[in-house]
Design an enzyme around this catalytic site. Structure first.
Site, PDB file in Angstrom:
ATOM      1  CE1 TYR A 175      -8.583   4.304   2.037  1.00 32.42           C
ATOM      2  CE2 TYR A 175      -6.694   2.837   2.074  1.00 32.42           C
ATOM      3  CZ  TYR A 175      -7.276   4.023   1.691  1.00 32.42           C
ATOM      4  OH  TYR A 175      -6.556   4.943   0.972  1.00 32.42           O
ATOM      5  NE  ARG A 202      -3.871   4.829  -7.686  1.00 33.06           N
ATOM      6  CZ  ARG A 202      -4.622   5.469  -6.804  1.00 33.06           C
ATOM      7  NH1 ARG A 202      -5.073   6.660  -7.066  1.00 33.06           N
ATOM      8  NH2 ARG A 202      -4.947   4.895  -5.680  1.00 33.06           N
ATOM      9  NE  ARG A 250      -8.845   9.986 -10.844  1.00 31.56           N
ATOM     10  CZ  ARG A 250      -8.873  10.478  -9.618  1.00 31.56           C
ATOM     11  NH1 ARG A 250      -9.884  11.207  -9.229  1.00 31.56           N
ATOM     12  NH2 ARG A 250      -7.889  10.246  -8.787  1.00 31.56           N
ATOM     13  NE  ARG A 279     -14.165   3.262 -14.235  1.00 24.69           N
ATOM     14  CZ  ARG A 279     -13.991   4.052 -13.200  1.00 24.69           C
ATOM     15  NH1 ARG A 279     -12.795   4.326 -12.768  1.00 24.69           N
ATOM     16  NH2 ARG A 279     -15.018   4.550 -12.551  1.00 24.69           N
ATOM     17  CG  ASP A 285      -8.305   0.256  -5.271  1.00 27.83           C
ATOM     18  OD1 ASP A 285      -7.893   1.315  -5.770  1.00 27.83           O
ATOM     19  OD2 ASP A 285      -8.477   0.111  -4.049  1.00 27.83           O
TER      20      ASP A 285
HETATM   21  O1  CP3 Z   1      -1.931   2.568 -12.467  1.00 29.95           O
HETATM   22  C1  CP3 Z   1      -1.824   1.978 -11.368  1.00 29.95           C
HETATM   23  O2  CP3 Z   1      -1.027   2.335 -10.476  1.00 29.95           O
HETATM   24  C2  CP3 Z   1      -2.609   0.692 -11.149  1.00 29.95           C
HETATM   25  C3  CP3 Z   1      -3.863   0.861 -10.553  1.00 29.95           C
HETATM   26  C4  CP3 Z   1      -4.023   1.216  -9.082  1.00 29.95           C
HETATM   27  C5  CP3 Z   1      -5.230   1.812  -8.612  1.00 29.95           C
HETATM   28  N1  CP3 Z   1      -5.189   1.847  -7.253  1.00 29.95           N
HETATM   29  C6  CP3 Z   1      -6.327   2.233  -9.477  1.00 29.95           C
HETATM   30  C7  CP3 Z   1      -7.227   3.297  -8.980  1.00 29.95           C
HETATM   31  C8  CP3 Z   1      -3.211   0.977  -7.960  1.00 29.95           C
HETATM   32  C9  CP3 Z   1      -1.806   0.412  -7.892  1.00 29.95           C
HETATM   33  C10 CP3 Z   1      -3.965   1.370  -6.806  1.00 29.95           C
HETATM   34  C11 CP3 Z   1      -3.497   1.197  -5.424  1.00 29.95           C
HETATM   35  C12 CP3 Z   1      -4.195   1.900  -4.337  1.00 29.95           C
HETATM   36  N2  CP3 Z   1      -5.547   2.103  -4.160  1.00 29.95           N
HETATM   37  C13 CP3 Z   1      -3.539   2.421  -3.197  1.00 29.95           C
HETATM   38  C14 CP3 Z   1      -2.057   2.337  -2.958  1.00 29.95           C
HETATM   39  C15 CP3 Z   1      -1.321   3.333  -3.778  1.00 29.95           C
HETATM   40  C16 CP3 Z   1      -1.401   4.734  -3.246  1.00 29.95           C
HETATM   41  O3  CP3 Z   1      -1.902   5.576  -3.996  1.00 29.95           O
HETATM   42  O4  CP3 Z   1      -0.940   4.962  -2.138  1.00 29.95           O
HETATM   43  C17 CP3 Z   1      -4.507   2.998  -2.373  1.00 29.95           C
HETATM   44  C18 CP3 Z   1      -4.262   3.700  -1.056  1.00 29.95           C
HETATM   45  C19 CP3 Z   1      -5.784   2.769  -2.970  1.00 29.95           C
HETATM   46  C20 CP3 Z   1      -7.122   3.148  -2.457  1.00 29.95           C
HETATM   47  C21 CP3 Z   1      -7.733   4.114  -3.399  1.00 29.95           C
HETATM   48  N3  CP3 Z   1      -8.391   3.745  -4.553  1.00 29.95           N
HETATM   49  C22 CP3 Z   1      -7.682   5.530  -3.350  1.00 29.95           C
HETATM   50  C23 CP3 Z   1      -7.076   6.342  -2.244  1.00 29.95           C
HETATM   51  C24 CP3 Z   1      -8.308   5.996  -4.524  1.00 29.95           C
HETATM   52  C25 CP3 Z   1      -8.346   7.409  -5.031  1.00 29.95           C
HETATM   53  C26 CP3 Z   1      -9.593   8.132  -4.865  1.00 29.95           C
HETATM   54  C27 CP3 Z   1      -9.645   9.215  -5.922  1.00 29.95           C
HETATM   55  O5  CP3 Z   1     -10.524   9.091  -6.809  1.00 29.95           O
HETATM   56  O6  CP3 Z   1      -8.806  10.122  -5.903  1.00 29.95           O
HETATM   57  C28 CP3 Z   1      -8.756   4.874  -5.237  1.00 29.95           C
HETATM   58  C29 CP3 Z   1      -9.460   4.887  -6.543  1.00 29.95           C
HETATM   59  C30 CP3 Z   1      -8.625   4.483  -7.700  1.00 29.95           C
HETATM   60  N4  CP3 Z   1      -7.803   3.407  -7.731  1.00 29.95           N
HETATM   61  C31 CP3 Z   1      -8.624   5.103  -8.965  1.00 29.95           C
HETATM   62  C32 CP3 Z   1      -7.765   4.362  -9.775  1.00 29.95           C
HETATM   63  C33 CP3 Z   1      -7.459   4.566 -11.234  1.00 29.95           C
HETATM   64  C34 CP3 Z   1      -9.466   6.308  -9.367  1.00 29.95           C
HETATM   65  C35 CP3 Z   1     -10.833   5.798  -9.680  1.00 29.95           C
HETATM   66  C36 CP3 Z   1     -11.466   6.510 -10.832  1.00 29.95           C
HETATM   67  O7  CP3 Z   1     -10.883   6.598 -11.923  1.00 29.95           O
HETATM   68  O8  CP3 Z   1     -12.643   6.902 -10.636  1.00 29.95           O
END
Ligand code: CP3
Length: 358
Positions: free
Chosen positions: A160, A36, A40, A49, A85
């Site tokens: 999910y 990540r 954010r 974004r 994602d």
């Molecule tokens: O920088 C990176 O690592 C690359 C981008 C990335 C994202 N999601 C972007 C993202 C990666 C590798 C993921 C993987 C992902 N997504 C996982 C596996 C990694 C982990 O954290 O265990 C999982 C479980 C998800 C599903 C998911 N997507 C979740 C649980 C969330 C978070 C919800 C939140 O807002 O806290 C997301 C949203 C997400 N994916 C964001 C980002 C940058 C936040 C969205 C935003 O900016 O509004």
């Protein structure tokens, strides 16, 4: 703006410290990136974004390229990870999913029956052109810095789909796994094919390594994981094949949270690198995965919210304990927390490089 090439670094991503550490080859210093790292914690990410929904942003090659490059420029990390994602292949296949800010993926019609499993649409690789465009653009911009492609593992995606959104206990998922073993097997088979297709598209377009996220596998016993999940994760790696024609397969990283009891199995699914969270120290993790795999991890992301002396002490400990592994890629034990000061991430990347320079 492109990432400035550094004349002392190798010119090919396949000769980078990240790829070498993943293969257990000598490195100039311990490679570091952060799960990540794009997101954010970066003001430039929030600015870019603004006004675009998460899953829309993931399908815009120019936005994906720019967001993926932001942390590489800012922190000098040893790898980029594609901005995407784990639910994106499901979205591209036509499943109605939204990522709600601060919550995560929410599924309009969760999978609750055998019929729901059999009605899931397959992923057509032809619909991944946007992803391949983004990867090609990134590879051109990144030069010697490797791009990590990724996908969600079948189990974590199943949580999910079945829960309908994020969950703590994953009770519905486990109940379905026990009650409907045949449909469970078909569901994970389908998700494995989709994950392999998604990874393959990224590797074919030039990604230098892949990471399979089985974030929530740690909720399973080793016996259930071995019998009901591992074969499907292995199918993802098998389906990825040997990589680009005429080349070695790209290194495979396999990560989950709370997987201390599963570490040897996570490796057995076909990983070159096992990702470790903060619960198991890396020297102990190295004993658990054995001498044939490298490790990635494992600074507790919460440490980055503490004072500088604590951060430095914990970074030193992780670098030291990582020396027990065949190869070590420094990372956090899970994703960057949104409140993290990006300056601390830059400091950690610098400190890891300084402590490990050979
Ligand atoms: O920088 C990176 O690592 C690359 C981008 C990335 C994202 N999601 C972007 C993202 C990666 C590798 C993921 C993987 C992902 N997504 C996982 C596996 C990694 C982990 O954290 O265990 C999982 C479980 C998800 C599903 C998911 N997507 C979740 C649980 C969330 C978070 C919800 C939140 O807002 O806290 C997301 C949203 C997400 N994916 C964001 C980002 C940058 C936040 C969205 C935003 O900016 O509004």
């Amino acid at each position: 703006m492109t990432v400035a090439p550094d004349p002392v670094r190798p010119v090919l991503p396949s000769a980078s410290d990240l790829v070498h550490a993943a293969r257990g080859l000598p490195v100039s210093r311990t490679p570091v990136w952060f799960m990540r790292q794009a997101g954010r914690s970066l003001p430039e990410y929030r600015a870019l974004r603004a006004g675009t929904a998460m899953l829309e942003a993931c399908q815009d090659p120019d936005l994906v390229t720019e967001i993926t490059l932001q942390p590489v420029r800012r922190h000098g990390v040893d790898a980029a990870i594609l901005f995407s994602d784990i639910v994106l292949p499901l979205v591209v296949a036509g499943i109605d999913i939204e990522i709600k800010p601060g919550i995560g993926p929410v599924i309009a019609d969760p999978v609750r029956s055998v019929a729901d499993v059999d009605a899931l649409p397959p992923l057509d690789p032809e619909r991944l052109a946007f992803l391949q465009t983004a990867v090609r653009q990134l590879v051109a911009e990144l030069g010697a810095t490797p791009l990590i492609g990724f996908a969600g593992a079948p189990f974590t995606l199943a949580t999910y789909l079945i829960e309908g959104g994020p969950s703590k206990e994953h009770a519905r998922t486990k109940a379905f796994m026990y009650a409907e073993p045949a449909a469970w097997g078909r569901l994970l088979d389908r998700l494995a094919v989709s994950a392999a297709t998604f990874l393959r598209a990224q590797v074919d377009a030039g990604a230098s390594a892949v990471q399979l996220f089985d974030s929530w596998a740690g909720v399973l016993s080793a016996a259930d994981y071995a019998e009901r999940v591992l074969p499907h994760s292995r199918a993802v790696f098998d389906g990825l094949g040997s990589g680009r024609v005429g080349e070695d397969s790209v290194p495979r990283i396999h990560f989950g949270v709370g997987t201390g009891e599963l570490l040897p199995l996570i490796g057995d699914a076909g990983a070159d690198v096992v990702g470790v969270d903060w619960r198991v120290p890396l020297d102990e993790a190295a004993r658990r995965v054995g001498p044939t795999r490298s490790l990635q991890g494992n600074l507790d992301p919460a440490v980055l919210l503490a004072d500088r002396a604590t951060v430095d002490r914990e970074v030193r400990r992780v670098v030291e304990q990582g020396r027990a592994a065949r190869g070590h890629i420094f990372n956090l034990g899970h994703g960057v927390l949104p409140d993290t000061d990006p300056g601390v991430l830059t400091h950690v990347a610098d400190l890891v490089h300084e402590l490990s320079a050979r």
